[in-house]
Write a protein that holds these residues in place. Structure first.
Motif, PDB file in Angstrom:
ATOM      1  N   VAL A  81       0.843  -1.921   0.324  1.00  0.00           N
ATOM      2  CA  VAL A  81      -0.277  -0.134  -0.157  1.00  0.00           C
ATOM      3  C   VAL A  81       0.933   1.547  -0.327  1.00  0.00           C
ATOM      4  N   GLY A  82       1.746   1.614   0.422  1.00  0.00           N
ATOM      5  CA  GLY A  82       2.606   2.499   0.590  1.00  0.00           C
ATOM      6  C   GLY A  82       3.433   2.729  -0.317  1.00  0.00           C
ATOM      7  N   ALA A  83       3.882   1.680  -1.137  1.00  0.00           N
ATOM      8  CA  ALA A  83       3.971   2.373  -2.936  1.00  0.00           C
ATOM      9  C   ALA A  83       3.040   2.715  -3.323  1.00  0.00           C
ATOM     10  N   VAL A  84       2.210   3.195  -3.010  1.00  0.00           N
ATOM     11  CA  VAL A  84       0.864   3.266  -3.997  1.00  0.00           C
ATOM     12  C   VAL A  84      -0.014   4.686  -3.442  1.00  0.00           C
ATOM     13  N   ALA A  85       0.589   4.719  -2.104  1.00  0.00           N
ATOM     14  CA  ALA A  85      -0.530   5.528  -1.512  1.00  0.00           C
ATOM     15  C   ALA A  85      -0.084   7.104  -1.475  1.00  0.00           C
ATOM     16  N   ASN A  86      -0.897   8.041  -0.915  1.00  0.00           N
ATOM     17  CA  ASN A  86       0.013   9.120  -0.840  1.00  0.00           C
ATOM     18  C   ASN A  86      -0.186   9.025   0.726  1.00  0.00           C
ATOM     19  N   LEU A  87       1.389   9.112   1.481  1.00  0.00           N
ATOM     20  CA  LEU A  87       2.125   9.064   2.866  1.00  0.00           C
ATOM     21  C   LEU A  87       2.470  10.312   4.053  1.00  0.00           C
ATOM     22  N   THR A  88       1.295  11.738   3.486  1.00  0.00           N
ATOM     23  CA  THR A  88       1.569  11.962   4.368  1.00  0.00           C
ATOM     24  C   THR A  88       1.311  12.689   4.955  1.00  0.00           C
TER      25      THR A  88
END
Length: 471
Positions: free
Chosen positions: A413-420
Motif C-alpha cells: 500500500v505504501g508504494a501507491v499511497a499518499n503518505l503525508t
C-alpha cells in the motif's frame, strides 16, 4: 475531517525543545556516568563486532552472532534518512548542522550502548524458543510491574511506527525512485516489494539477519564508495568543507542572493533533530534486536551495538554532508565547486542525487537511486523485527502470522499511497516510543554502570590476562 493539522500540532510539541533536551541530556548523562566509554572503548568495540574476538563461544546463549545482530540493527537504522535527512538538515540549517549531528551521534553512542546492555540483561525466551528483548522488557522487569503501562505504551507505538516510518514510507520512497529513474510504475513496484519482503520476513529472524548481513555491507560500499570518489576528485575542497562545518556551527550563515541565511539556533535544531532520526539513539529500536545476540556478557553486545551509531552518523551521514557542501547543493548561491547553482525545487533525496550527478553525471544519479532502493528495502526488513518484537509483547507469539501479513500489505500500500498523513502518524509514534524509553534509561542508569564495571573489572581483565599467558 482532515486530521493532518491536528497531527502536525501534536508533533510540534512531541518533537519540540523539551523532547530534544531530554534526548540530548540523556546522552550527556550516560556519557558522564560511563566516563566517556564510547570514546575509550571504541576500537575494542569494533574488534568485538568485526573480528574473531567477538565470536560466540560454546555455551553462549542467543539466536544470532554479534555481527548479524549489528547488521540487522543497521538494516533498520541506515535508511533514506542518511540521504534525505542530511540533505534537509544542511539545506535548512546550513553546514553547521553537520557539526551538531556529530555531537548528538557521539552522545547517542552512550545511549545506544545503554539500550543494548539493558536489552541483554532483561531479555526473555518466547514460546518459540527465541529471545525477546526491548524497552518494554527492561521497563517491566527492571522498574517493576507498576511501570507495566509504560512498557505497553512503548510496545503499542513501536508496533504502529514499524508499519509507517519503517515500512510504508520506505516503500513509497523506493517507488518514487523506480518510476523516476527506471520508468517502473508504482503498482509493479508494490507487487515486487511485497513478494520480496514476504519471502524474507516469513523466513524468521535468522533469515532476516542473514539477508541483512549481505545487504548492509553491499549498500554501504556502494554509497560510501560513490561519496569517496566525489571527495577524491575534489580532494582540495575537503579541508575548506570541514572549516565551513566548524565555522557555521557557531556563526550564522549570512543572507546572500536567493539564500535567506541561517541562524545558529537553526543549525543546532536541525542537526540535533536529523541526527536523532538518522541514528535512532534514544528511540529504543536497537534494544529490540540486541537481545538476540549470542554472547557471555551484556556489555559485549552493548559495545558492538554502539558502533552502529558511529557508522551511521560519523561515517555515512558525514559522507553525504561533505558531498552536499563541496558540490554547493546546500546553497543557491553556489558552493566550493565554482559555477554550481542549487536547483531550488529539489529537496531531500532528490537534492543528494543532484549533488552526486553534478560531479559523476548519470553514474552519480544511479548510485543514489540504487542506494535509496537498498537502504529503503533493508529498512523495511530491519524494522519488521522491531515491529514483531513489540507486537509479540502485546499479544504473544500466536498473533505473529497476522502481523506479518499486515506488515507486507502495508509495504504494498505504501508504494501507491499518499503518505503525508502516515508520515505524521509515524513521527508521533516515534516520539511516543522515545519518551518511555528515555525515562527507563535514566531510571536504570545505575544498572548500566554496575554491569559495565563488572565486565571491565572482572571478565575483560581476566580475558586479557589469559591472552597474554597463551601468547
Amino acid at each position: 475531517m482532515d486530521i493532518l493539522p491536528i497531527l502536525d500540532t501534536i508533533n510540534s510539541y512531541l518533537w519540540g525543545t523539551p523532547s530534544l533536551i531530554l534526548l540530548f541530556g540523556t546522552g550527556l548523562l550516560l556519557t558522564v556516568m560511563l566516563k566517556g566509554l564510547q570514546f575509550s572503548k571504541l576500537l575494542y568495540a569494533f574488534k568485538l563486532g568485526f573480528t574473531k574476538e567477538g565470536n560466540a563461544k560454546a555455551g553462549d546463549e542467543g539466536d544470532v552472532s554479534n555481527f548479524k545482530a549489528l547488521m540487522t540493527a543497521l538494516a533498520g537504522t541506515i535508511g533514506n534518512g542518511n540521504i534525505a535527512g542530511v540533505a534537509t538538515a544542511i539545506a535548512i540549517g546550513g553546514p553547521g548542522a553537520m557539526f551538531w549531528m556529530w555531537i548528538v551521534g557521539l552522545l547517542g553512542m552512550a545511549t545506544k550502548y545503554s539500550e543494548a546492555l539493558l536489552a541483554m540483561k532483561y531479555r526473555v525466551k518466547n514460546a518459540n524458543g527465541e529471545y525477546s528483548s526491548g524497552p518494554m522488557y527492561y521497563v517491566e522487569r527492571g522498574l517493576g510491574r507498576k511501570f507495566k503501562w509504560l512498557a505497553v505504551a512503548f510496545a503499542l507505538f513501536g508496533a504502529f511506527a514499524a508499519l509507517g516510518i519503517g515500512n510504508s514510507v520506505q516503500s513509497n520512497t523506493i517507488a518514487g525512485v523506480m518510476e523516476t529513474s527506471f520508468g517502473i510504475n508504482n503498482i509493479t513496484t508494490a507487487i515486487i516489494l511485497s513478494l520480496l519482503a514476504g519471502l524474507i520476513i516469513f523466513g524468521g529472524l535468522k533469515r532476516i539477519s542473514t539477508v541483512a548481513g549481505v545487504f548492509v555491507p553491499v549498500m554501504a560500499i556502494l554509497y560510501i564508495g560513490g561519496s569517496l570518489l566525489i571527495l577524491g576528485i575534489n580532494y582540495d575542497q575537503i579541508i575548506p568543507a570541514f572549516q565551513m562545518i566548524f565555522y557555521y556551527a557557531f556563526n550564522p550563515v549570512a543572507a546572500t542572493g536567493g539564500f535567506v541565511g541561517v541562524l545558529v539556533a537553526e543549525a543546532i535544531r536541525n542537526g540535533v533533530a536529523r541526527g536523532i532520526f538518522s541514528n535512532e539513539a534514544g528511540l529504543g529500536t536497537a534494544a529490540l534486536i540486541a537481545g538476540n545476540a549470542k554472547t557471555d556478557h551484556p556489555v559485549k553486545q552493548a559495545l558492538v551495538a554502539m558502533t552502529g551509531t558511529f557508522i551511521v552518523t560519523i561515517i555515512v551521514c558525514t559522507m553525504t554532508g561533505l558531498v552536499l557542501i563541496i558540490s554547493g547543493f546546500w546553497d543557491p548561491t553556489g558552493g566550493l565547486i565554482s559555477g554550481v547553482e542549487h536547483p531550488a525545487h529539489l529537496e531531500g533525496g532528490a537534492l543528494t542525487g543532484a549533488a552526486f550527478a553534478s560531479v559523476l553525471g548519470i553514474v552519480g544519479e544511479y548510485i543514489v537511486a540504487f542506494s535509496i532502493i537498498f537502504f529503503g528495502f533493508s529498512t523495511i526488513v530491519g524494522w519488521y523485527v522491531y515491529g514483531e518484537k513489540c507486537f509479540e509483547y502485546l499479544v504473544g507469539t500466536k498473533g505473529i502470522f497476522g502481523y506479518r501479513a499486515v506488515y507486507i500489505f502495508a509495504c504494498g500500500v505504501g508504494a501507491v499511497a499518499n503518505l503525508t498523513t502516515v508520515w505524521a502518524f509515524a513521527d508521533m509514534a516515534n516520539a511516543l516510543m522515545m519518551i518511555p524509553n528515555l525515562i527507563a534509561l535514566i531510571l536504570l542508569s545505575k544498572v548500566v554502570v554496575r554491569e559495565t564495571n563488572d565486565y571491565f573489572e572482572n571478565h575483560y581483565k581476566a580475558a586479557k590476562g589469559a591472552e597474554k599467558a597463551a601468547g
